[in-house]
Design a protein around this motif. Structure first.
Motif, short mmCIF file in Angstrom:
data_model
loop_
_atom_site.label_atom_id
_atom_site.label_comp_id
_atom_site.label_asym_id
_atom_site.label_seq_id
_atom_site.Cartn_x
_atom_site.Cartn_y
_atom_site.Cartn_z
N ALA A 1 0.83 -1.20 0.00
CA ALA A 1 0.00 0.00 0.00
C ALA A 1 0.87 1.25 0.00
O ALA A 1 1.92 1.29 0.64
N ASP A 2 0.41 2.27 -0.73
CA ASP A 2 1.13 3.54 -0.74
C ASP A 2 0.92 4.25 0.60
O ASP A 2 -0.19 4.30 1.11
N LYS A 3 2.01 4.78 1.15
CA LYS A 3 1.88 5.58 2.36
C LYS A 3 1.41 6.97 1.96
O LYS A 3 1.88 7.53 0.99
N LYS A 4 0.47 7.49 2.73
CA LYS A 4 0.00 8.84 2.46
C LYS A 4 1.08 9.82 2.92
O LYS A 4 1.58 9.71 4.05
N ARG A 5 1.45 10.71 2.05
CA ARG A 5 2.49 11.69 2.34
C ARG A 5 1.91 12.77 3.24
O ARG A 5 0.81 13.27 3.00
N ARG A 6 2.63 13.13 4.27
CA ARG A 6 2.17 14.18 5.18
C ARG A 6 2.14 15.51 4.46
O ARG A 6 2.83 15.71 3.46
N THR A 7 1.33 16.42 4.95
CA THR A 7 1.25 17.76 4.40
C THR A 7 1.96 18.72 5.36
O THR A 7 1.73 18.67 6.57
N MET A 8 2.81 19.55 4.81
CA MET A 8 3.52 20.52 5.61
C MET A 8 2.52 21.50 6.22
O MET A 8 1.55 21.88 5.57
N SER A 9 2.77 21.92 7.45
CA SER A 9 1.89 22.90 8.09
C SER A 9 2.42 24.31 7.84
O SER A 9 3.61 24.51 7.59
N ARG A 10 1.52 25.26 7.90
CA ARG A 10 1.87 26.67 7.68
C ARG A 10 2.98 27.11 8.64
O ARG A 10 3.88 27.85 8.25
N SER A 11 2.94 26.63 9.88
CA SER A 11 3.94 27.05 10.87
C SER A 11 5.34 26.53 10.57
O SER A 11 6.32 27.01 11.12
N GLU A 12 5.45 25.54 9.67
CA GLU A 12 6.75 24.97 9.32
C GLU A 12 7.46 25.73 8.20
O GLU A 12 8.63 25.45 7.91
N ILE A 13 6.78 26.66 7.57
CA ILE A 13 7.37 27.37 6.43
C ILE A 13 8.71 28.01 6.77
O ILE A 13 9.69 27.79 6.04
N PRO A 14 8.84 28.80 7.85
CA PRO A 14 10.15 29.40 8.15
C PRO A 14 11.26 28.37 8.34
O PRO A 14 12.39 28.56 7.86
#
Length: 88
Positions: free
Chosen positions: A2-15
């Motif tokens: 099964a393909d692992k679902k890729r996490r989504t970066m959070s807005r707070s991680e941008i910097p």
């Protein structure tokens, strides 16, 4: 398998994402107000591997594209497009 679902970066991680790219000598720059690029033709294989590793760490950035662009503008990492300079 099964393909692992890729996490989504959070807005707070941008910097932190941008700082890690810069520290790894991966040139990250906003191009206009709607996109950004990562990489440098002269950076070499090491920088490209680091960019891939950092990208995998933070996950899917697509939903935050405009927020990343805005952040890059706020820290002076941008190229203003001539066609956009009259719009903004």
């Amino acid at each position: 398998m099964a393909d692992k679902k890729r996490r989504t970066m959070s807005r707070s991680e941008i910097p932190n994402f941008v700082a890690e790219m810069i520290a790894a000598h991966c040139d990250i720059t906003a191009v206009g107000h709607e996109m950004y690029v990562i990489g440098d033709v002269d950076a070499g294989e090491r920088a490209m591997k680091d960019a891939q590793r950092i990208g995998e760490k933070y996950g899917d950035r697509d939903p935050l594209k405009l927020e990343i662009v805005s952040y890059l503008w706020s820290i002076g990492r941008y190229i203003e497009l001539a066609s956009e300079s009259t719009r903004h």
